[in-house]
Design a protein around this motif. Sequence first.
Motif, PDB file in Angstrom:
ATOM      1  N   LEU A 309       0.826  -1.204   0.000  1.00 54.10           N
ATOM      2  CA  LEU A 309       0.000   0.000   0.000  1.00 54.10           C
ATOM      3  C   LEU A 309       0.863   1.258   0.000  1.00 54.10           C
ATOM      4  O   LEU A 309       0.530   2.248  -0.666  1.00 54.10           O
ATOM      5  CB  LEU A 309      -0.940  -0.013   1.203  1.00 54.10           C
ATOM      6  N   LEU A 310       1.961   1.228   0.757  1.00 57.07           N
ATOM      7  CA  LEU A 310       2.869   2.382   0.770  1.00 57.07           C
ATOM      8  C   LEU A 310       3.461   2.619  -0.620  1.00 57.07           C
ATOM      9  O   LEU A 310       3.538   3.759  -1.085  1.00 57.07           O
ATOM     10  CB  LEU A 310       3.988   2.158   1.791  1.00 57.07           C
ATOM     11  N   CYS A 311       3.862   1.552  -1.279  1.00 62.81           N
ATOM     12  CA  CYS A 311       4.430   1.685  -2.627  1.00 62.81           C
ATOM     13  C   CYS A 311       3.382   2.188  -3.614  1.00 62.81           C
ATOM     14  O   CYS A 311       3.684   3.022  -4.485  1.00 62.81           O
ATOM     15  CB  CYS A 311       4.999   0.346  -3.087  1.00 62.81           C
ATOM     16  N   ALA A 312       2.151   1.695  -3.487  1.00 60.35           N
ATOM     17  CA  ALA A 312       1.083   2.148  -4.378  1.00 60.35           C
ATOM     18  C   ALA A 312       0.800   3.632  -4.163  1.00 60.35           C
ATOM     19  O   ALA A 312       0.601   4.384  -5.130  1.00 60.35           O
ATOM     20  CB  ALA A 312      -0.181   1.321  -4.141  1.00 60.35           C
ATOM     21  N   HIS A 313       0.771   4.062  -2.900  1.00 60.19           N
ATOM     22  CA  HIS A 313       0.551   5.484  -2.606  1.00 60.19           C
ATOM     23  C   HIS A 313       1.668   6.330  -3.200  1.00 60.19           C
ATOM     24  O   HIS A 313       1.410   7.371  -3.820  1.00 60.19           O
ATOM     25  CB  HIS A 313       0.466   5.692  -1.101  1.00 60.19           C
TER      26      HIS A 313
END
Length: 464
Positions: A309-313
């Motif tokens: 999720l951090l990478c997607a954000h």
Amino acid sequence: MAIEAGRGEGLVRALFRPVDIASLAVFRILFGALMLASVVRFWANGWIQDLYITPAFHFHYYGFSWVSPWPGAGMYVHFAVLGLASALVMAGLFYRVAAAVLFLSFTYVELLDKATYLNHYYLISIVSFLMIFMPLHRAASLDAWRKPSLASGTAPAWALHLLRFQVGLVYVFAGLAKLRPDWLVRGEPLGIWLSAHSEMPIVGPLLDERWVAHAASLAGAVFDLTVVFFLMQRRTRPFAYAAVVGFHLVTWALFPIGMFPWIMMGSALIFFPPDWPRRRFPALFGNARVEPEPQRLPSRRGQRLVVGLLCAHAALQIALPLRHFLYPGDTAWTEEGFRFAWRVMLVEKLGYVEYRVVDRATGRTIFVDPSRYLTPLQVKMMSMSPDMILELAHHIVGDFRARGGDVAVFADAWVTYNGRPSQRIIDPSVDLANVRDSLLPKPWILPLDEKGSPAVSRGEPRAR
């Protein structure tokens, strides 16, 4: 494959490594305090009435036409709730719920009218959303006081890195956006804005000098592009932060850009070592060195989900400011891909729009002034933004249809852009009643004509 897996596990361990929570708690306190101050400022200046109650029509963001103001005194109640949520976030009381309410209530206000768009509104929405999932209430908070089992001297490193990334992105993309001829070669729009302050005592005549505008433009680009790097370095960090404070105090003194300078000055503190408040404010955090403590970590699958999720954000936040490459021409002129891209203080535009409404049955022509439907601020912002010109055209069509008319609508729209002579921005032969808004390039926007000598404009910047 084993090497790749090892690197992935190393990233997970690094992101969930415990760090001192003190700087994150200070970030929460300052963010809540600045949001509370913003609510008080809106209330004291009468902006709740002027921006959200008085206008009979509001400009909508694409896909959010369903968002509308509360009726009656509802907007005042809404801002009261927003202020209460800000105070609770600041105090760290019922933090998770308060952060969610802060995000939802503020973003609702932001979505009410595109004419009020400012870059730091977007930043507030992003940060308040991220804070919902961050344990920023485990220290220096009423939640930790009333529930000691919640208290902790550490937090996962991903929360610190995510805030640094989000704040740093503003500076980096603001600097990249300044690498353009208008800013670096012509010294615009700073030349226009600084000369508007030539009446100031002592420094006024200096601000009217062209070389000052060019020097300030170059300095602004260098500052934005390098300040994050220097904030990340221990030796240069104090000097970089002093530059942050000086830069934003000057912009606050010269330009009406609201709370943006204060938000950036407060947010930049996140680049200092995470334990700096513990050394500065021992009464609040204790002056003992915090040792890593056992973390209540999610499962291995949960950790990987968080990292994903951090990478997607991060990917989304990097992609949005770059989307202007999908559109032809100068994005500051067309405003395609301009918003939500940290293109801060790049544009001085003044516009004029008159609508030509033609009755399809009789051929009768009526000229419509936008002030018939809009407030002065809305007229100003609409007249330079093609998508808003189109939306008002559709509203005019609906108004005439409600009275039994079937009309075509054409826009006679002229814009002065960064000191250039006024020129058409909308094809006057296009019936806007038949144009549907979309995220695709808009062929009915006329390209910028670079020919001609500079025109005189005396505008004021907005931190758009």
